[in-house]
Write a protein that holds these residues in place. Structure first.
Motif, mmCIF file in Angstrom:
data_model
loop_
_atom_site.group_PDB
_atom_site.id
_atom_site.type_symbol
_atom_site.label_atom_id
_atom_site.label_comp_id
_atom_site.label_asym_id
_atom_site.label_seq_id
_atom_site.Cartn_x
_atom_site.Cartn_y
_atom_site.Cartn_z
ATOM 1 N N UNK A 12 0.840 -1.188 0.000
ATOM 2 C CA UNK A 12 0.000 0.000 0.000
ATOM 3 C C UNK A 12 0.877 1.240 0.000
ATOM 4 N N UNK A 13 0.536 2.147 -0.904
ATOM 5 C CA UNK A 13 1.327 3.369 -1.032
ATOM 6 C C UNK A 13 0.493 4.578 -0.660
ATOM 7 N N UNK A 14 1.160 5.556 -0.060
ATOM 8 C CA UNK A 14 0.482 6.809 0.254
ATOM 9 C C UNK A 14 0.297 7.581 -1.048
ATOM 10 N N UNK A 15 -0.600 8.596 -1.053
ATOM 11 C CA UNK A 15 -0.757 9.407 -2.273
ATOM 12 C C UNK A 15 0.571 9.996 -2.741
ATOM 13 N N UNK A 16 1.429 10.377 -1.799
ATOM 14 C CA UNK A 16 2.725 10.959 -2.188
ATOM 15 C C UNK A 16 3.589 9.891 -2.875
ATOM 16 N N UNK A 17 3.590 8.663 -2.309
ATOM 17 C CA UNK A 17 4.346 7.571 -2.936
ATOM 18 C C UNK A 17 3.835 7.332 -4.358
ATOM 19 N N UNK A 18 2.498 7.286 -4.497
ATOM 20 C CA UNK A 18 1.892 7.060 -5.816
ATOM 21 C C UNK A 18 2.326 8.142 -6.792
ATOM 22 N N UNK A 19 2.309 9.385 -6.307
ATOM 23 C CA UNK A 19 2.693 10.508 -7.163
ATOM 24 C C UNK A 19 4.142 10.342 -7.634
ATOM 25 N N UNK A 81 -4.825 4.078 -15.359
ATOM 26 C CA UNK A 81 -4.534 3.205 -14.217
ATOM 27 C C UNK A 81 -4.697 3.975 -12.906
ATOM 28 N N UNK A 82 -4.401 5.259 -12.951
ATOM 29 C CA UNK A 82 -4.495 6.089 -11.738
ATOM 30 C C UNK A 82 -5.933 6.214 -11.265
ATOM 31 N N UNK A 83 -6.876 6.305 -12.206
ATOM 32 C CA UNK A 83 -8.255 6.611 -11.816
ATOM 33 C C UNK A 83 -9.232 5.456 -12.042
ATOM 34 N N UNK A 84 -8.748 4.321 -12.584
ATOM 35 C CA UNK A 84 -9.657 3.182 -12.821
ATOM 36 C C UNK A 84 -10.218 2.704 -11.487
ATOM 37 N N UNK A 129 -1.744 13.550 -22.731
ATOM 38 C CA UNK A 129 -2.350 12.218 -22.806
ATOM 39 C C UNK A 129 -2.638 11.668 -21.411
ATOM 40 N N UNK A 130 -1.775 11.976 -20.470
ATOM 41 C CA UNK A 130 -2.010 11.519 -19.092
ATOM 42 C C UNK A 130 -3.322 12.114 -18.567
ATOM 43 N N UNK A 131 -3.508 13.402 -18.824
ATOM 44 C CA UNK A 131 -4.734 14.072 -18.356
ATOM 45 C C UNK A 131 -5.968 13.462 -19.017
ATOM 46 N N UNK A 132 -5.880 13.189 -20.325
ATOM 47 C CA UNK A 132 -7.028 12.590 -21.035
ATOM 48 C C UNK A 132 -7.310 11.182 -20.476
ATOM 49 N N UNK A 133 -6.234 10.417 -20.243
ATOM 50 C CA UNK A 133 -6.405 9.064 -19.703
ATOM 51 C C UNK A 133 -7.035 9.090 -18.320
ATOM 52 N N UNK A 134 -6.566 10.002 -17.470
ATOM 53 C CA UNK A 134 -7.096 10.095 -16.101
ATOM 54 C C UNK A 134 -8.574 10.482 -16.143
ATOM 55 N N UNK A 135 -8.911 11.393 -17.055
ATOM 56 C CA UNK A 135 -10.316 11.826 -17.196
ATOM 57 C C UNK A 135 -11.180 10.647 -17.655
#
Ligand SMILES: [Fe+2]
Ligand SMILES: [Fe+2]
Length: 221
Positions: A12-19, A81-84, A129-135
């Motif tokens: 398990x990772x914290x939001x900062x780790x994920x970032x 993957x970030x927002x799925x 593309x990252x922003x579009x993928x996250x959306x």
């Protein structure tokens, strides 16, 4: 590398780790040597045909466009993957991103073999593309998967166009694009089988316009 990545998923990772992990992937994609999986470069056994200057420039420009497309594919998958929502969808996105790394590495190597460079706008392609993928991931998994399927279909069409335009005797570039075409077709099929919905026509048209901006720019720089 796959084992390592999947082993990471059990922690398990914290939001900062994920970032930081996402930032690391972004930097590796745009500036570094992204991890590749077990497949060797399909061009490795092809004859290195002599290309005249015009042919070399054409091949290099087309392979630069393909490299830019793979940078975008990486970012799309990472963003999704970030927002799925569903863990198996997230895992599939990460797996697909890993497979796209092969394409990224093959296109980059071919650009360099053709005495050229990858697109100077890599960070722009990645960020957008990252922003579009996250959306897409935020809107919902079935739309996100539908977005993957449509993206891959458009990439396959675009690869077919490049295969028509590449110099006939540039066997190395052709071998790479043929393998990519096969892989992208498979990615689209997996996305549909996983529950991807058909996107509305205006969204498909918008995707084509965005892709045209990127391909036209990357062809030159
Ligand atoms: Fe790809
Ligand atoms: Fe793909």
């Amino acid at each position: 590398m796959i084992v390592y990545r999947y082993a990471m998923k059990t922690r398990h990772y914290s939001p900062l780790d994920e970032f930081i992990l996402h930032l690391d992937k972004a930097v590796q994609t745009v500036f570094g040597k992204p991890p590749v999986i077990e497949r060797s470069n399909p061009a490795i056994d092809c004859d290195d045909a002599e290309l005249n200057e015009g042919e070399r420039r054409l091949s290099a420009s087309l392979m630069r466009v393909n490299h830019a497309g793979e940078v975008s594919a990486q970012a799309l998958y990472q963003g999704q993957a970030l927002t799925a929502r569903l863990p198996d969808v997230r895992d599939r996105m990460e797996r697909a991103a890993l497979e796209e790394n092969d394409h990224l590495a093959w296109c980059e190597q071919r650009c360099h073999e053709l005495d050229s460079h990858t697109s100077f706008f890599g960070p722009v392609w990645y960020t957008g593309s990252f922003a579009i993928g996250a959306l897409a991931g935020l809107i919902g998994d079935k739309w996100s998967l539908g977005f993957v399927a449509e993206t891959e279909h458009q990439v396959v069409n675009h690869l077919e166009g490049h295969l028509d335009r590449l110099p006939e005797h540039d066997k190395k570039s052709r071998a790479i694009l043929e393998q990519m075409k096969e892989d992208e077709t498979h990615h689209a099929t997996v996305a549909i089988e996983s529950g991807g919905a058909a996107l509305p026509e205006p969204v498909k048209r918008l995707m084509k316009v965005v892709s045209k901006v990127m391909t036209t720019t990357a062809y030159r720089v």
